[in-house]
Write a protein that holds these residues in place. Structure first.
Motif, PDB file in Angstrom:
ATOM      1  N   MET A  69      49.998  43.875  -1.161  1.00 31.89           N
ATOM      2  CA  MET A  69      49.985  42.929  -2.078  1.00 31.89           C
ATOM      3  C   MET A  69      49.582  41.537  -1.358  1.00 31.89           C
ATOM      4  O   MET A  69      49.922  41.214  -0.499  1.00 31.89           O
ATOM      5  CB  MET A  69      51.399  42.589  -2.624  1.00 31.89           C
ATOM      6  N   GLY A  98      54.479  43.542   0.319  1.00 31.44           N
ATOM      7  CA  GLY A  98      54.156  44.610  -0.850  1.00 31.44           C
ATOM      8  C   GLY A  98      53.537  45.751  -0.669  1.00 31.44           C
ATOM      9  O   GLY A  98      52.215  45.485  -0.300  1.00 31.44           O
ATOM     10  N   TYR A 123      51.897  49.727  -1.589  1.00 30.57           N
ATOM     11  CA  TYR A 123      51.522  50.491  -2.742  1.00 30.57           C
ATOM     12  C   TYR A 123      51.605  52.018  -2.592  1.00 30.57           C
ATOM     13  O   TYR A 123      51.113  52.504  -1.544  1.00 30.57           O
ATOM     14  CB  TYR A 123      49.900  50.206  -3.165  1.00 30.57           C
ATOM     15  N   GLN A 162      54.642  39.445 -14.323  1.00 30.28           N
ATOM     16  CA  GLN A 162      54.847  40.473 -13.663  1.00 30.28           C
ATOM     17  C   GLN A 162      54.484  40.688 -12.111  1.00 30.28           C
ATOM     18  O   GLN A 162      55.130  41.416 -11.283  1.00 30.28           O
ATOM     19  CB  GLN A 162      54.091  41.646 -14.379  1.00 30.28           C
ATOM     20  N   THR A 163      53.703  39.726 -11.719  1.00 29.26           N
ATOM     21  CA  THR A 163      53.307  39.905 -10.481  1.00 29.26           C
ATOM     22  C   THR A 163      53.983  38.799  -9.357  1.00 29.26           C
ATOM     23  O   THR A 163      53.837  38.775  -8.411  1.00 29.26           O
ATOM     24  CB  THR A 163      51.618  39.663 -10.357  1.00 29.26           C
ATOM     25  N   TRP A 193      55.194  48.523  -4.961  1.00 27.01           N
ATOM     26  CA  TRP A 193      54.485  48.916  -6.065  1.00 27.01           C
ATOM     27  C   TRP A 193      54.057  50.395  -6.401  1.00 27.01           C
ATOM     28  O   TRP A 193      54.074  50.962  -5.398  1.00 27.01           O
ATOM     29  CB  TRP A 193      53.167  47.846  -6.138  1.00 27.01           C
ATOM     30  N   HIS A 242      47.281  50.732  -6.600  1.00 26.92           N
ATOM     31  CA  HIS A 242      46.375  49.372  -6.623  1.00 26.92           C
ATOM     32  C   HIS A 242      45.285  49.755  -7.632  1.00 26.92           C
ATOM     33  O   HIS A 242      44.348  50.739  -7.408  1.00 26.92           O
ATOM     34  CB  HIS A 242      45.939  49.211  -5.168  1.00 26.92           C
ATOM     35  N   VAL A 274      61.567  46.553  -6.772  1.00 29.44           N
ATOM     36  CA  VAL A 274      60.791  47.498  -7.311  1.00 29.44           C
ATOM     37  C   VAL A 274      60.382  47.024  -8.735  1.00 29.44           C
ATOM     38  O   VAL A 274      61.230  46.820  -9.749  1.00 29.44           O
ATOM     39  CB  VAL A 274      61.072  49.227  -7.538  1.00 29.44           C
ATOM     40  N   PRO A 275      59.232  46.634  -8.966  1.00 32.81           N
ATOM     41  CA  PRO A 275      59.058  45.881 -10.394  1.00 32.81           C
ATOM     42  C   PRO A 275      58.884  47.129 -11.464  1.00 32.81           C
ATOM     43  O   PRO A 275      58.074  48.329 -10.998  1.00 32.81           O
ATOM     44  CB  PRO A 275      57.525  45.277 -10.073  1.00 32.81           C
ATOM     45  N   ARG A 278      45.917  38.717  -6.508  1.00 29.66           N
ATOM     46  CA  ARG A 278      46.727  38.177  -7.788  1.00 29.66           C
ATOM     47  C   ARG A 278      45.949  37.154  -8.610  1.00 29.66           C
ATOM     48  O   ARG A 278      45.773  37.365  -9.650  1.00 29.66           O
ATOM     49  CB  ARG A 278      47.996  37.813  -7.269  1.00 29.66           C
ATOM     50  N   ILE A 306      57.533  55.867 -10.004  1.00 26.36           N
ATOM     51  CA  ILE A 306      57.842  55.046  -8.894  1.00 26.36           C
ATOM     52  C   ILE A 306      59.180  54.890  -8.464  1.00 26.36           C
ATOM     53  O   ILE A 306      59.583  55.004  -7.449  1.00 26.36           O
ATOM     54  CB  ILE A 306      57.360  53.369  -9.117  1.00 26.36           C
ATOM     55  N   SER A 357      56.448  53.429 -14.130  1.00 25.21           N
ATOM     56  CA  SER A 357      57.769  52.792 -13.521  1.00 25.21           C
ATOM     57  C   SER A 357      58.550  54.035 -13.321  1.00 25.21           C
ATOM     58  O   SER A 357      59.492  54.032 -12.244  1.00 25.21           O
ATOM     59  CB  SER A 357      58.437  51.979 -14.469  1.00 25.21           C
TER      60      SER A 357
END
Length: 412
Positions: free
Chosen positions: A190, A238, A240, A152-153, A170, A173, A68-69, A195, A79, A76
């Protein structure tokens, strides 16, 4: 200057950089896709999400279920709340150090990992390389945030390959939320291409290397996307959460403020107190560059979102935009000191990226702005709106903080 057509419901122009279409009624694709939020079966979509993540649960809890970014701002907390407390997964949190950190962002990130009891990995790229890349991307295509977006991506994807944890989760979107690039029912995931084309403005790390620049292999290698072979070997994907949850950033942030002490702060250039509190530059120099290149700034994104959720009328949203969009910058001294340039040099570089569709130079150093939206709310409108009741429960920075916190563990 030619007037650009704007959505009759929200404030987005047809020239939106992510690509936006207007239908025969003058309503944009972003507003039309937002209408799905009031018609989809979200209980059914949550069940679909539970079924999707079930095969990724580790046996006996011997490894992480997903990547999880996270940052010290934005969505954040919500999420991780969904992943850990609702789905019951064991995530490995990852974060890229953007080096423009506020003390508030450092606190939020520390509090996040402690409140949710999660492991976290932090990527600290050599700051000298980050500065060199920032000088190049500012000069070449008007972005001081390319290294942040690239890191970050890509760091979550690199971590997924390195640890053999295929699922990355993530939030929402951006293309779907802003311009209706996809339907929620498309359940897009993703991709390397999205990107590059949108997050990175068409420039991968290797595209920055040139005989006419000072960047070298040592500066860019950490921003490379993993190979297709490695992605296929691990099975990286990935997803969303916004495709399976009715995404509403204001309501979500306020829930996290109540439950998990997420801290917020006011900004000079928008009424939203919840996003990007971890960074001095996003709502400052970066936001000004956005207005120079695209004719609108982040406050238009916030106002459009609030129109779509029914918390602002179009006229009140437009008045808020007029009030905030050209507010003076507050943190250029920190950025100039970090990058090693003076304010005149910075302004010269920023001016090179003014889009002539929106800006006209009337005299040396003097520019006139032609607003995209010719609405009823005039410039200088002094009405004060709450923007739907956004709450600042902290300060963006300590009064004596004259430099970025480049590395910090924070405190809860």
């Amino acid at each position: 200057m030619q007037l650009i057509q704007t959505c009759k419901r929200c404030l987005y122009p047809a020239s939106h950089p992510l690509g936006l279409t207007l239908d025969e009624e003058g309503i944009c694709s972003g507003c039309r896709i937002h209408e799905e939020k009031d018609s989809l079966d979200w209980d059914g979509r949550w069940k679909k999400l539970e079924d999707l993540v079930r095969p990724y649960r580790s046996i006996g809890g011997q490894t992480y279920d997903c990547i999880v970014p996270v940052t010290g701002g934005n969505d954040s907390y919500f999420i991780v709340h969904l992943v850990k407390e609702k789905l019951g997964l064991n995530p490995l949190l990852v974060t890229y150090n953007k080096y423009f950190n506020t003390s508030l962002g450092i606190w939020n990130l520390a509090n996040l990992r402690i409140r949710f009891n999660c492991d976290i990995l932090v990527q600290n790229v050599n700051p000298n390389s980050v500065k060199k890349i920032t000088r190049t991307t500012l000069r070449e295509f008007g972005s001081i945030y390319w290294p942040c977006l690239a890191g970050q991506t890509v760091f979550p994807v690199q971590t997924a390959v390195r640890y053999g944890v295929p699922l990355i989760i993530w939030g929402a979107h951006q293309g779907l939320e802003q311009v209706g690039m996809f339907s929620h029912e498309h359940e897009v995931e993703m991709t390397r291409r999205y990107r590059k084309d949108h997050d990175l403005m068409g420039k991968e790390a290797d595209d920055l290397l040139s005989i006419f620049d000072t960047l070298t292999e040592d500066d860019v290698w950490q921003y490379r996307y993993p190979s297709d072979h490695d992605l296929d070997r691990v099975g990286v994907r990935g997803i969303y959460l916004g495709n399976y949850v009715r995404w509403d950033p204001k309501a979500q942030h306020e829930e996290m403020m109540r439950q998990h002490e997420y801290r917020t702060a006011s900004f000079a250039r928008t009424f939203d107190c919840y996003d990007h509190v971890d960074c001095f530059n996003f709502m400052d120099v970066h936001d000004r560059l956005k207005s120079y290149k695209h004719g609108f700034s982040k406050v238009t994104d916030h106002a459009t979102r609030e129109i779509r959720h029914g918390r602002l009328t179009r006229d009140d949203a437009l008045a808020l935009v007029r009030r905030y969009e050209h507010a003076p910058l507050q943190h250029t001294d920190k950025f100039c000191d970090w990058l090693g340039v003076n304010i005149r040099a910075l302004n010269f570089m920023l001016d090179q990226h003014r889009n002539p569709r929106f800006w006209k130079q009337t005299d040396p150093g003097v520019w006139a702005f032609s607003p995209i939206e010719q609405g009823e709310a005039p410039y200088g409108d002094e009405r004060v709106f709450s923007g739907g009741g956004f709450i600042a429960n902290s300060q963006l920075a300590d009064a004596d903080q004259n430099k970025y916190i480049t590395v910090g563990k924070g405190w809860p």
